[in-house]
Motif scaffolding. Structure first.
Motif, short mmCIF file in Angstrom:
data_model
loop_
_atom_site.label_atom_id
_atom_site.label_comp_id
_atom_site.label_asym_id
_atom_site.label_seq_id
_atom_site.Cartn_x
_atom_site.Cartn_y
_atom_site.Cartn_z
N HIS A 69 27.86 -5.60 -31.49
CA HIS A 69 28.02 -6.98 -31.02
C HIS A 69 28.84 -7.11 -29.74
CE1 HIS A 69 26.91 -7.50 -35.29
NE2 HIS A 69 26.42 -8.66 -34.93
N GLN A 70 29.38 -6.02 -29.23
CA GLN A 70 30.24 -6.10 -28.05
C GLN A 70 29.48 -6.62 -26.83
OE1 GLN A 70 30.33 -4.06 -25.04
NE2 GLN A 70 28.31 -3.23 -25.56
N ARG A 71 30.19 -7.33 -25.98
CA ARG A 71 29.63 -7.84 -24.73
C ARG A 71 30.50 -7.43 -23.55
NH1 ARG A 71 24.45 -10.21 -25.14
NH2 ARG A 71 24.22 -10.89 -27.30
N MET A 72 31.24 -6.33 -23.74
CA MET A 72 32.14 -5.88 -22.68
C MET A 72 31.47 -4.92 -21.71
SD MET A 72 35.25 -5.18 -25.36
CE MET A 72 36.48 -4.67 -24.18
N VAL A 73 30.44 -4.24 -22.16
CA VAL A 73 29.76 -3.23 -21.36
C VAL A 73 28.25 -3.48 -21.40
CG1 VAL A 73 29.16 -0.77 -21.23
CG2 VAL A 73 31.51 -1.44 -21.68
N HIS A 74 27.62 -3.39 -20.20
CA HIS A 74 26.18 -3.57 -20.13
C HIS A 74 25.42 -2.24 -20.22
CE1 HIS A 74 27.45 -7.38 -18.03
NE2 HIS A 74 26.58 -7.85 -18.90
N THR A 75 26.01 -1.19 -19.65
CA THR A 75 25.35 0.11 -19.66
C THR A 75 26.39 1.21 -19.50
OG1 THR A 75 23.51 1.39 -18.69
CG2 THR A 75 24.96 0.24 -17.15
N VAL A 76 25.94 2.45 -19.67
CA VAL A 76 26.80 3.63 -19.55
C VAL A 76 26.14 4.57 -18.55
CG1 VAL A 76 27.87 5.59 -20.73
CG2 VAL A 76 27.59 3.39 -21.93
N VAL A 77 26.94 5.10 -17.61
CA VAL A 77 26.43 6.06 -16.62
C VAL A 77 27.30 7.31 -16.67
CG1 VAL A 77 25.91 6.49 -14.19
CG2 VAL A 77 25.58 4.19 -15.14
N THR A 78 26.69 8.43 -17.03
CA THR A 78 27.38 9.70 -17.14
C THR A 78 26.87 10.65 -16.06
OG1 THR A 78 27.53 9.43 -19.54
CG2 THR A 78 27.91 11.64 -18.67
N ASN A 79 27.76 11.39 -15.46
CA ASN A 79 27.38 12.35 -14.41
C ASN A 79 28.17 13.64 -14.62
OD1 ASN A 79 26.50 13.66 -12.12
ND2 ASN A 79 27.75 12.45 -10.72
N VAL A 80 27.45 14.75 -14.78
CA VAL A 80 28.08 16.06 -14.98
C VAL A 80 27.63 17.00 -13.87
CG1 VAL A 80 28.32 18.06 -16.50
CG2 VAL A 80 28.22 15.75 -17.47
N HIS A 81 28.60 17.64 -13.22
CA HIS A 81 28.30 18.62 -12.18
C HIS A 81 27.92 19.93 -12.83
CE1 HIS A 81 28.65 20.29 -8.05
NE2 HIS A 81 28.98 21.40 -8.72
N GLY A 82 26.63 20.28 -12.75
CA GLY A 82 26.14 21.48 -13.40
C GLY A 82 26.26 22.72 -12.55
N PRO A 83 25.59 23.80 -12.95
CA PRO A 83 25.68 25.07 -12.22
C PRO A 83 25.20 24.94 -10.77
CG PRO A 83 24.66 25.38 -14.37
CD PRO A 83 24.74 23.91 -14.15
N ASP A 84 25.94 25.56 -9.85
CA ASP A 84 25.56 25.53 -8.44
C ASP A 84 24.59 26.65 -8.07
OD1 ASP A 84 27.16 23.31 -7.70
OD2 ASP A 84 28.94 24.58 -7.69
#
Length: 421
Positions: A327-342
């Motif tokens: 029921h929360q209305r504090m967050v619309h979406t989640v964006v995750t970013n992980v720096h993987g192997p180079d």
């Protein structure tokens, strides 16, 4: 040494969230069971299960599973025709939402054959309590070819006694006495009501968009930002486009951005060590001005990263954590970013040609985004509840267009490929 869950781990356990990655290889790697049988020995938690502790003995612990059987964790499936990315992601989506049994180590690996261009894929899924994204990379590094040899301890080790657990728990309590704080979350003002917030159902669907790391970095640098700022710029533009088509007119959206509190870890020290940075970001304007604004906003908020653990522990104690998430209305979406192997990887002597992040949405967040870099490739997975996001392909197409614009004018005006789903 007792392998005890952290406070962040307990929150992840309560959420029930499962994550993972799709490792796409140039050809069938062969006997996956044999490859994994030796390599998982260097990742203790892949042969451990969670065990609750007696009253007063602290948080749950990881113990060696004396009945561990690799065949219960490794599966095989032939991808249905046409064997493309959409078909592969359909399989991955079904696996990442299928609950892993709590009575065994919380992971699975599925070999997918029958892909186009004679490729194959290994879909790795694990419960988020096992580790966060940084730890997940440490696990992957020990499963691919060329992993460094690590001395392993005799298996299975006996579970600690109640006396040992009690001593360990009280030692930890006394160690942190007087240093434990419960910081308040610095959330933006209540998010605007829109169609992004609806209680999610049991189904998930995943699509993909792609970009180049070096091009995004160059574009973001010109605006004083980072690759993550460029990602947020594209996500906000795409969501703004879709919401406008739905009839929702929202000038800004509140995004929850998980932030790791460590740069790296090893396969012997997994678990979760993250904070959260909730920020209100603009959806309108041209991508360049939006990128400049978002870069300034995230710079101003980086010092306000804090832990969400205390508030969710309190909600769990009150028995309203699930209700709150739905029921929360504090967050619309989640964006995750992980720096993987180079650098390029190999698995079973087959080149790894793609790494695709797998995630899930929870509560009433109907769409979320997970990004993972591999060499110079930047893959963004859009995960959604298809019953509440019937326009997922439109969203993915808009995200791809935004990424191409940010990458550079030449790429933005070139003919676009259709959404990768």
């Amino acid at each position: 040494m007792i392998d005890r869950t952290s406070a962040d781990d307990v929150v992840s356990l309560a959420s029930g969230m499962q994550v993972g990655a799709v490792v796409v290889v140039e050809r069938d790697p062969g006997d996956v069971e044999s490859l994994l049988a030796e390599r998982i020995r260097t990742v203790p938690r892949l042969r451990r299960r969670l065990m609750p502790t007696p009253f007063g003995c602290g948080r749950p612990i990881w113990v060696d599973d004396p009945g561990f059987d690799l065949t219960n964790h490794v599966g095989r499936v032939v991808c249905p025709a046409p064997g493309d990315e959409a078909a592969l992601l359909d399989i991955a989506s079904s696996l990442v939402i299928r609950p892993l049994p709590r009575s065994a180590p919380l992971w699975s690996a599925t070999l997918v054959t029958g892909l186009t261009e004679n490729r194959a894929a290994v879909i790795l899924v694990f419960h988020h309590v096992l580790s966060d994204g940084i730890g997940g990379l440490a696990v992957l590094a020990n499963l691919v070819d060329g992993a460094p040899h690590t001395e392993t301890t005799p298996f299975p080790a006996p579970a600690p006694s109640r006396r040992e657990l009690l001593k360990d728990a009280w030692t930890a309590r006394l160690k942190f006495r007087g240093r434990v704080s419960f910081p308040g979350l610095r959330w933006p003002s209540r998010g605007a009501r829109c169609s992004l917030n609806q209680p999610t159902g049991p189904r998930r669907r995943q699509t993909m968009a792609r970009a180049g790391v070096s091009r995004l970095h160059a574009a973001a640098h010109r605006c004083g930002g980072t690759v993550n700022d460029a990602l947020l710029t594209a996500v906000m533009g795409a969501l703004g486009t879709v919401l406008t088509k739905r009839g929702d007119h929202v000038d800004e959206l509140v995004v929850s951005i998980p932030v790791s509190t460590r740069r790296s870890t090893t396969a012997a020290h997994l678990g979760n060590s993250t904070g959260v940075m909730p920020v209100a970001l603009p959806t309108g304007g041209d991508p360049w001005s939006r990128l400049t604004r978002i870069a300034a906003i995230t710079r101003a908020h980086k010092k306000s990263v804090t832990s969400a653990t205390p508030i969710f522990r309190a909600l769990n104690v009150l028995g309203i954590a699930n209700w709150f998430m739905n029921h929360q209305r504090m967050v619309h979406t989640v964006v995750t970013n992980v720096h993987g192997p180079d650098h390029p990887l190999r698995f079973g002597d087959a080149p790894v040609v793609d790494l695709i992040p797998l995630s899930a949405t929870t509560g009433n967040v109907t769409v979320a985004f997970a990004a993972l870099s591999y060499a110079d490739a930047f893959t963004i997975t859009v995960v959604a509840d298809p019953d509440h996001v019937p326009d997922l392909l439109v969203l993915t197409e808009a995200l791809q267009a935004e990424l191409e614009f940010v990458e550079g004018h030449e790429e933005a005006t070139a003919p676009r490929q259709g959404p990768r789903s």
